[in-house]
Design a protein around this motif. Structure first.
Motif, PDB file in Angstrom:
ATOM      1  N   CYS A   1       0.845  -1.192   0.000  1.00 52.62           N
ATOM      2  CA  CYS A   1       0.000   0.000   0.000  1.00 52.62           C
ATOM      3  C   CYS A   1       0.878   1.240   0.000  1.00 52.62           C
ATOM      4  O   CYS A   1       1.770   1.382   0.843  1.00 52.62           O
ATOM      5  CB  CYS A   1      -0.902   0.017   1.236  1.00 52.62           C
ATOM      6  SG  CYS A   1      -1.823   1.562   1.468  1.00 52.62           S
TER       7      CYS A   1
ATOM      8  N   LEU B   1      -8.083  -4.040   1.638  1.00 60.49           N
ATOM      9  CA  LEU B   1      -8.173  -2.608   1.369  1.00 60.49           C
ATOM     10  C   LEU B   1      -7.270  -1.831   2.310  1.00 60.49           C
ATOM     11  O   LEU B   1      -7.190  -2.131   3.499  1.00 60.49           O
ATOM     12  CB  LEU B   1      -9.615  -2.129   1.545  1.00 60.49           C
ATOM     13  CG  LEU B   1     -10.626  -2.679   0.529  1.00 60.49           C
ATOM     14  CD1 LEU B   1     -12.039  -2.537   1.054  1.00 60.49           C
ATOM     15  CD2 LEU B   1     -10.490  -1.947  -0.793  1.00 60.49           C
TER      16      LEU B   1
ATOM     17  N   ALA C   1      -6.271   2.197   3.549  1.00 59.44           N
ATOM     18  CA  ALA C   1      -6.772   3.572   3.597  1.00 59.44           C
ATOM     19  C   ALA C   1      -5.768   4.436   4.339  1.00 59.44           C
ATOM     20  O   ALA C   1      -5.091   3.970   5.256  1.00 59.44           O
ATOM     21  CB  ALA C   1      -8.131   3.634   4.274  1.00 59.44           C
TER      22      ALA C   1
ATOM     23  N   PHE D   1      -9.391   5.633   0.470  1.00 60.84           N
ATOM     24  CA  PHE D   1      -9.159   4.220   0.231  1.00 60.84           C
ATOM     25  C   PHE D   1      -8.463   3.963  -1.100  1.00 60.84           C
ATOM     26  O   PHE D   1      -8.694   4.663  -2.094  1.00 60.84           O
ATOM     27  CB  PHE D   1     -10.490   3.454   0.238  1.00 60.84           C
ATOM     28  CG  PHE D   1     -10.977   3.141   1.610  1.00 60.84           C
ATOM     29  CD1 PHE D   1     -11.627   4.103   2.366  1.00 60.84           C
ATOM     30  CD2 PHE D   1     -10.772   1.884   2.166  1.00 60.84           C
ATOM     31  CE1 PHE D   1     -12.072   3.821   3.649  1.00 60.84           C
ATOM     32  CE2 PHE D   1     -11.207   1.602   3.450  1.00 60.84           C
ATOM     33  CZ  PHE D   1     -11.855   2.569   4.187  1.00 60.84           C
ATOM     34  N   GLY D   2      -7.641   2.949  -1.102  1.00 59.07           N
ATOM     35  CA  GLY D   2      -7.081   2.428  -2.335  1.00 59.07           C
ATOM     36  C   GLY D   2      -8.082   1.495  -3.003  1.00 59.07           C
ATOM     37  O   GLY D   2      -9.125   1.188  -2.433  1.00 59.07           O
ATOM     38  N   PRO D   3      -7.753   1.020  -4.195  1.00 58.63           N
ATOM     39  CA  PRO D   3      -8.676   0.159  -4.955  1.00 58.63           C
ATOM     40  C   PRO D   3      -8.725  -1.274  -4.440  1.00 58.63           C
ATOM     41  O   PRO D   3      -9.583  -2.047  -4.853  1.00 58.63           O
ATOM     42  CB  PRO D   3      -8.115   0.202  -6.375  1.00 58.63           C
ATOM     43  CG  PRO D   3      -6.657   0.456  -6.171  1.00 58.63           C
ATOM     44  CD  PRO D   3      -6.542   1.357  -4.978  1.00 58.63           C
ATOM     45  N   GLY D   4      -7.784  -1.628  -3.563  1.00 58.74           N
ATOM     46  CA  GLY D   4      -7.792  -2.967  -2.991  1.00 58.74           C
ATOM     47  C   GLY D   4      -6.979  -3.970  -3.775  1.00 58.74           C
ATOM     48  O   GLY D   4      -6.660  -3.776  -4.958  1.00 58.74           O
TER      49      GLY D   4
ATOM     50  N   GLN E   1     -19.385   2.185  -1.686  1.00 60.16           N
ATOM     51  CA  GLN E   1     -18.500   1.225  -2.338  1.00 60.16           C
ATOM     52  C   GLN E   1     -19.175   0.680  -3.576  1.00 60.16           C
ATOM     53  O   GLN E   1     -20.269   0.126  -3.507  1.00 60.16           O
ATOM     54  CB  GLN E   1     -18.135   0.079  -1.402  1.00 60.16           C
ATOM     55  CG  GLN E   1     -17.143  -0.903  -2.002  1.00 60.16           C
ATOM     56  CD  GLN E   1     -16.791  -2.024  -1.036  1.00 60.16           C
ATOM     57  OE1 GLN E   1     -17.642  -2.546  -0.327  1.00 60.16           O
ATOM     58  NE2 GLN E   1     -15.522  -2.399  -1.002  1.00 60.16           N
TER      59      GLN E   1
ATOM     60  N   ARG F   1     -14.877  -2.871  -4.425  1.00 60.56           N
ATOM     61  CA  ARG F   1     -13.479  -2.414  -4.331  1.00 60.56           C
ATOM     62  C   ARG F   1     -13.365  -1.203  -3.423  1.00 60.56           C
ATOM     63  O   ARG F   1     -13.923  -1.200  -2.348  1.00 60.56           O
ATOM     64  CB  ARG F   1     -12.923  -2.142  -5.742  1.00 60.56           C
ATOM     65  CG  ARG F   1     -12.931  -3.366  -6.644  1.00 60.56           C
ATOM     66  CD  ARG F   1     -12.161  -4.524  -6.051  1.00 60.56           C
ATOM     67  NE  ARG F   1     -10.736  -4.369  -6.105  1.00 60.56           N
ATOM     68  CZ  ARG F   1      -9.949  -4.982  -6.996  1.00 60.56           C
ATOM     69  NH1 ARG F   1     -10.480  -5.745  -7.926  1.00 60.56           N
ATOM     70  NH2 ARG F   1      -8.652  -4.798  -6.965  1.00 60.56           N
ATOM     71  N   GLY F   2     -12.612  -0.189  -3.799  1.00 57.87           N
ATOM     72  CA  GLY F   2     -12.330   0.921  -2.901  1.00 57.87           C
ATOM     73  C   GLY F   2     -13.565   1.693  -2.484  1.00 57.87           C
ATOM     74  O   GLY F   2     -14.537   1.789  -3.211  1.00 57.87           O
TER      75      GLY F   2
END
Lengths: 115, 109
Positions: A23, A91, A93, A106-109, B37, B41-42
């Protein structure tokens, strides 16, 4: 500016292998969180970093899970000896400060699939 | 146990109608946040309401907070297809932000 980025976006691994998820938070953000989200479920808190303080690891589900953060930059989440139950989206953040007062970005995961 | 719980778990409405989601929490808070969401995903931050506020607006969103009942509601007016998503409330009683399980909103054409 750039948002939170995570890599890889997808990871498929075999049961028993170790995986490392990365991350990259937004520059200057002191707070960093990791969450796990199983399919169709809510977010499960894993770990929280705040500046140079000791991380809050209370959400890590087992000793197979660990995370590190270098200063106020990149963080890695490591899962050792992966199990099928570890399959989920992970995820990350970050925020300018504690989430008591600030929104988190948040990131896209990373979608992890353990075969 | 979850700090925040959303209600209902799932909601389907016709496009153009208003959608209301509720959230209950357990401990005292400094603020409550709502996130959206899409596609698992994010998450995207929608709105933050502080404990000394009772209502807040942002575009088509209206959030209320009742600290005496430990509850909040999110109202989306004039819903659109793009509003189809999961919506989560979040609190951080000890700086460890905790999410509810979410409400899955589906906007029907």
């Amino acid at each position: 500016g750039a948002g939170v980025s995570q890599s890889p976006s997808n990871k498929v691994t075999e049961k028993g292998k170790d995986v490392e998820l990365r991350c990259d938070p937004i520059s200057g953000h002191t707070a960093l969180y990791w969450y796990r989200q199983r399919l169709g479920q809510g977010l499960e808190f894993l770990i929280y970093f705040q500046g140079n303080s000791a991380p809050d690891k209370s959400g890590l589900p087992s000793d197979r899970f660990s995370a590190e953060r270098t200063g106020e930059s990149v963080s890695t989440l490591t899962i050792q000896r992966t199990q099928q139950e570890d399959s989920a989206v992970y995820l990350c953040a970050s925020g300018i400060g504690a989430s008591s007062y600030n929104e988190q970005f948040f990131g896209p995961g990373t979608r992890l699939t353990v075969l | 146990s979850q700090q925040g719980e959303e209600d209902p778990q799932a909601l389907s409405i016709q496009e153009g109608e208003n959608a209301t989601m509720n959230c209950s929490y357990k401990t005292s808070i400094n603020n409550l946040q709502w996130y959206r969401q899409n596609s698992g995903r994010g998450l995207v931050h929608l709105i933050l309401i502080r404990s000394n506020e009772r209502e807040k607006h942002s575009g088509r969103l209206r959030v209320t907070l009742d600290t005496s009942k430990k509850s909040s509601s999110l109202l989306i007016t004039a819903s659109r297809a793009a509003d189809t998503a999961s919506y989560f409330c979040a609190t951080a009683p000890d700086d460890k932000i905790i999410f509810g399980k979410g409400t899955r909103l589906h906007i029907l054409p």
